[in-house]
Motif scaffolding. Structure first.
Motif, PDB file in Angstrom:
ATOM      1  N   SER A   1       0.846  -1.171   0.428  1.00  0.00           N
ATOM      2  CA  SER A   1       0.132   0.051  -0.205  1.00  0.00           C
ATOM      3  C   SER A   1       0.885   1.148   0.147  1.00  0.00           C
ATOM      4  CB  SER A   1      -0.962  -0.061   1.130  1.00  0.00           C
ATOM      5  OG  SER A   1      -0.088   0.107   2.478  1.00  0.00           O
ATOM      6  N   GLY A   2       2.089   1.150  -0.073  1.00  0.00           N
ATOM      7  CA  GLY A   2       3.160   2.337  -0.010  1.00  0.00           C
ATOM      8  C   GLY A   2       3.429   2.685   1.301  1.00  0.00           C
ATOM      9  N   GLN A   3       3.103   2.018   2.534  1.00  0.00           N
ATOM     10  CA  GLN A   3       3.392   2.485   3.870  1.00  0.00           C
ATOM     11  C   GLN A   3       4.882   2.015   4.195  1.00  0.00           C
ATOM     12  OE1 GLN A   3       1.395   4.422   5.554  1.00  0.00           O
ATOM     13  NE2 GLN A   3      -0.021   4.565   3.511  1.00  0.00           N
ATOM     14  N   ILE A   4       5.580   2.859   4.825  1.00  0.00           N
ATOM     15  CA  ILE A   4       6.820   2.554   5.286  1.00  0.00           C
ATOM     16  C   ILE A   4       6.695   1.455   6.424  1.00  0.00           C
ATOM     17  CG2 ILE A   4       9.050   3.202   6.279  1.00  0.00           C
ATOM     18  CD1 ILE A   4       8.559   6.102   5.154  1.00  0.00           C
ATOM     19  N   VAL A   5       7.384   0.205   6.337  1.00  0.00           N
ATOM     20  CA  VAL A   5       7.559  -0.609   7.105  1.00  0.00           C
ATOM     21  C   VAL A   5       8.667  -0.803   7.905  1.00  0.00           C
ATOM     22  CG1 VAL A   5       5.488  -1.925   6.203  1.00  0.00           C
ATOM     23  CG2 VAL A   5       7.758  -2.310   5.350  1.00  0.00           C
TER      24      VAL A   5
ATOM     25  N   GLY B   1      30.777  -0.882  -4.254  1.00  0.00           N
ATOM     26  CA  GLY B   1      30.811  -2.313  -4.162  1.00  0.00           C
ATOM     27  C   GLY B   1      29.395  -2.662  -3.555  1.00  0.00           C
ATOM     28  N   ALA B   2      29.256  -3.899  -2.825  1.00  0.00           N
ATOM     29  CA  ALA B   2      28.047  -4.348  -2.370  1.00  0.00           C
ATOM     30  C   ALA B   2      28.037  -4.206  -0.916  1.00  0.00           C
ATOM     31  CB  ALA B   2      27.983  -5.860  -2.509  1.00  0.00           C
ATOM     32  N   VAL B   3      26.598  -3.979  -0.525  1.00  0.00           N
ATOM     33  CA  VAL B   3      26.363  -3.330   0.824  1.00  0.00           C
ATOM     34  C   VAL B   3      25.209  -4.311   1.076  1.00  0.00           C
ATOM     35  CG1 VAL B   3      25.395  -1.622   2.233  1.00  0.00           C
ATOM     36  CG2 VAL B   3      26.955  -0.932   0.404  1.00  0.00           C
ATOM     37  N   ASN B   4      25.357  -5.321   2.099  1.00  0.00           N
ATOM     38  CA  ASN B   4      24.419  -6.358   2.459  1.00  0.00           C
ATOM     39  C   ASN B   4      23.363  -5.684   3.677  1.00  0.00           C
ATOM     40  OD1 ASN B   4      25.223  -8.524   0.860  1.00  0.00           O
ATOM     41  ND2 ASN B   4      26.942  -8.340   2.087  1.00  0.00           N
ATOM     42  N   TRP B   5      22.228  -6.258   3.481  1.00  0.00           N
ATOM     43  CA  TRP B   5      21.282  -5.796   4.585  1.00  0.00           C
ATOM     44  C   TRP B   5      20.293  -6.904   4.887  1.00  0.00           C
ATOM     45  CZ3 TRP B   5      15.948  -6.140   3.731  1.00  0.00           C
ATOM     46  CH2 TRP B   5      15.740  -6.099   2.338  1.00  0.00           C
ATOM     47  N   SER B   6      19.891  -6.881   5.859  1.00  0.00           N
ATOM     48  CA  SER B   6      18.683  -7.989   6.577  1.00  0.00           C
ATOM     49  C   SER B   6      17.886  -7.015   7.481  1.00  0.00           C
ATOM     50  CB  SER B   6      19.249  -8.997   6.848  1.00  0.00           C
ATOM     51  OG  SER B   6      20.227  -8.893   8.320  1.00  0.00           O
ATOM     52  N   TRP B   7      16.597  -7.718   7.514  1.00  0.00           N
ATOM     53  CA  TRP B   7      15.395  -7.320   8.412  1.00  0.00           C
ATOM     54  C   TRP B   7      14.544  -8.401   8.914  1.00  0.00           C
ATOM     55  CZ3 TRP B   7      10.169  -5.803   6.524  1.00  0.00           C
ATOM     56  CH2 TRP B   7       9.505  -5.320   7.598  1.00  0.00           C
ATOM     57  N   ASP B   8      14.300  -8.468  10.232  1.00  0.00           N
ATOM     58  CA  ASP B   8      13.592  -9.755  10.695  1.00  0.00           C
ATOM     59  C   ASP B   8      12.129  -9.785  10.237  1.00  0.00           C
ATOM     60  OD1 ASP B   8      12.197  -7.593  12.130  1.00  0.00           O
ATOM     61  OD2 ASP B   8      13.092  -8.367  14.045  1.00  0.00           O
ATOM     62  N   GLY B   9      11.572  -8.827   9.631  1.00  0.00           N
ATOM     63  CA  GLY B   9      10.461  -8.775   9.144  1.00  0.00           C
ATOM     64  C   GLY B   9       9.212  -8.549  10.242  1.00  0.00           C
ATOM     65  N   LYS B  10       9.633  -7.477  11.091  1.00  0.00           N
ATOM     66  CA  LYS B  10       8.621  -7.271  11.971  1.00  0.00           C
ATOM     67  C   LYS B  10       8.621  -5.470  11.988  1.00  0.00           C
ATOM     68  CE  LYS B  10       9.057 -11.239  14.910  1.00  0.00           C
ATOM     69  NZ  LYS B  10       9.143 -11.754  16.420  1.00  0.00           N
ATOM     70  N   ASP B  11       7.467  -5.136  12.110  1.00  0.00           N
ATOM     71  CA  ASP B  11       7.364  -3.565  12.020  1.00  0.00           C
ATOM     72  C   ASP B  11       7.538  -2.986  13.543  1.00  0.00           C
ATOM     73  OD1 ASP B  11       5.237  -3.800  13.601  1.00  0.00           O
ATOM     74  OD2 ASP B  11       3.667  -3.642  11.908  1.00  0.00           O
ATOM     75  N   ALA B  12       7.350  -1.735  13.562  1.00  0.00           N
ATOM     76  CA  ALA B  12       7.818  -0.962  14.944  1.00  0.00           C
ATOM     77  C   ALA B  12       6.805  -1.486  16.079  1.00  0.00           C
ATOM     78  CB  ALA B  12       7.432   0.250  14.738  1.00  0.00           C
ATOM     79  N   ASN B  13       6.128  -2.228  15.821  1.00  0.00           N
ATOM     80  CA  ASN B  13       4.986  -2.677  17.062  1.00  0.00           C
ATOM     81  C   ASN B  13       5.347  -4.367  17.147  1.00  0.00           C
ATOM     82  OD1 ASN B  13       3.696  -0.095  17.150  1.00  0.00           O
ATOM     83  ND2 ASN B  13       2.154  -0.565  15.385  1.00  0.00           N
TER      84      ASN B  13
ATOM     85  N   GLN C   1       8.790  -3.140  -1.320  1.00  0.00           N
ATOM     86  CA  GLN C   1       9.799  -2.567  -2.246  1.00  0.00           C
ATOM     87  C   GLN C   1      11.042  -1.891  -1.498  1.00  0.00           C
ATOM     88  OE1 GLN C   1       7.514   0.343  -4.223  1.00  0.00           O
ATOM     89  NE2 GLN C   1       9.154   0.821  -5.700  1.00  0.00           N
ATOM     90  N   MET C   2      12.057  -1.918  -2.253  1.00  0.00           N
ATOM     91  CA  MET C   2      13.127  -1.395  -1.661  1.00  0.00           C
ATOM     92  C   MET C   2      13.432   0.140  -2.449  1.00  0.00           C
ATOM     93  SD  MET C   2      15.734  -4.731  -1.800  1.00  0.00           S
ATOM     94  CE  MET C   2      15.129  -5.223  -3.290  1.00  0.00           C
ATOM     95  N   LEU C   3      13.766   0.929  -1.406  1.00  0.00           N
ATOM     96  CA  LEU C   3      14.026   2.466  -2.106  1.00  0.00           C
ATOM     97  C   LEU C   3      15.354   2.783  -1.321  1.00  0.00           C
ATOM     98  CD1 LEU C   3      10.641   4.498  -1.726  1.00  0.00           C
ATOM     99  CD2 LEU C   3      11.824   3.191  -3.584  1.00  0.00           C
ATOM    100  N   VAL C   4      16.340   3.204  -2.128  1.00  0.00           N
ATOM    101  CA  VAL C   4      17.689   3.484  -1.483  1.00  0.00           C
ATOM    102  C   VAL C   4      18.133   4.952  -1.833  1.00  0.00           C
ATOM    103  CG1 VAL C   4      20.285   2.983  -1.661  1.00  0.00           C
ATOM    104  CG2 VAL C   4      18.500   0.952  -1.663  1.00  0.00           C
TER     105      VAL C   4
END
Length: 225
Positions: A136-140, A151-163, A172-175
């Protein structure tokens, strides 16, 4: 179809046989048995006072041998292609259950609910920031990854929002990556890790690896984990 052998009499026999079979065969061809039959007919019906030139006969046989060899080679190459395709499928099937890194601006959750990817910078950036948006376009999620060289920059996220709630994805990824020197920003390329669910290998066509982000050819995979 007109078949030319270099001998007028043999040509007339060959072309006559080809014309008589046109109504029943869409592709007029001559095999080894047919060629030998024409050659035998020529030898039995030739004028005894003007026998067939041995050089012409040898040339005709040599020409047919070349055609037969080419046909056999094509059959062998086709068989080799089938074997390579089967081997390719076997190799790709070993990737099922693994994670693949593919170029994408969209990331899908892994089986444990986490998201991960890789940002590629063509030039150094003073402060790399990653923003993930839901459907829906909301920042999670947002991450400040700091300054990085090209070069390469790796990232990861546990998949849980602020709550603490799990985000199903995809996201969607925005950099944002301001240039380390001068003004302007660095245009980054995104890639995401996605699990390989299955392999498709049709009889005709290329092998595809099926993931939550779509189907990819093995050559599209940047890395496998």
């Amino acid at each position: 179809m007109t078949i030319s052998t270099g001998n007028s009499y043999l040509d007339s026999l060959s072309n006559s046989a080809s014309a008589s079979t046109t109504a029943t065969k869409s592709n007029s061809t001559i095999d080894q048995a047919g060629f030998l039959k024409l050659l035998t007919t020529q030898m039995t019906m030739q004028d005894p006072t003007a026998p067939m030139d041995n050089n012409q006969m040898v040339q005709q046989m040599a020409t047919f041998s070349q055609v037969a060899g080419t046909t056999q080679m094509n059959t062998t190459l086709s068989s080799m292609a089938d074997n390579i395709a089967a081997s390719r499928f076997g190799s790709a099937s070993n990737w099922v259950g693994h994670a693949a890194l593919v170029q994408s601006d969209i990331a899908a959750a892994a089986s444990n609910g986490a998201f991960a990817g890789e940002i590629t910078l063509p030039d150094a950036a003073s402060d790399v920031k990653l923003t993930l948006l839901d459907s829906s376009g909301q920042i999670v999620h947002q991450s400040d990854l700091g300054a990085h060289d090209a070069g390469a920059v790796n990232w990861s996220w546990d998949g849980k929002d602020a709550n603490g709630n799990a985000v199903a994805g995809p996201v969607q990824m925005l950099v944002s990556a301001p240039a380390a020197t001068g003004t302007g920003s660095v245009t980054a390329t995104n890639a995401a890790w996605t699990e390989i669910a299955s392999v498709q290998s049709p009889v005709s066509g290329t092998t595809k690896l099926v993931t939550a982000l779509g189907s990819f050819a093995p050559s599209d995979i940047q890395a496998v984990s």
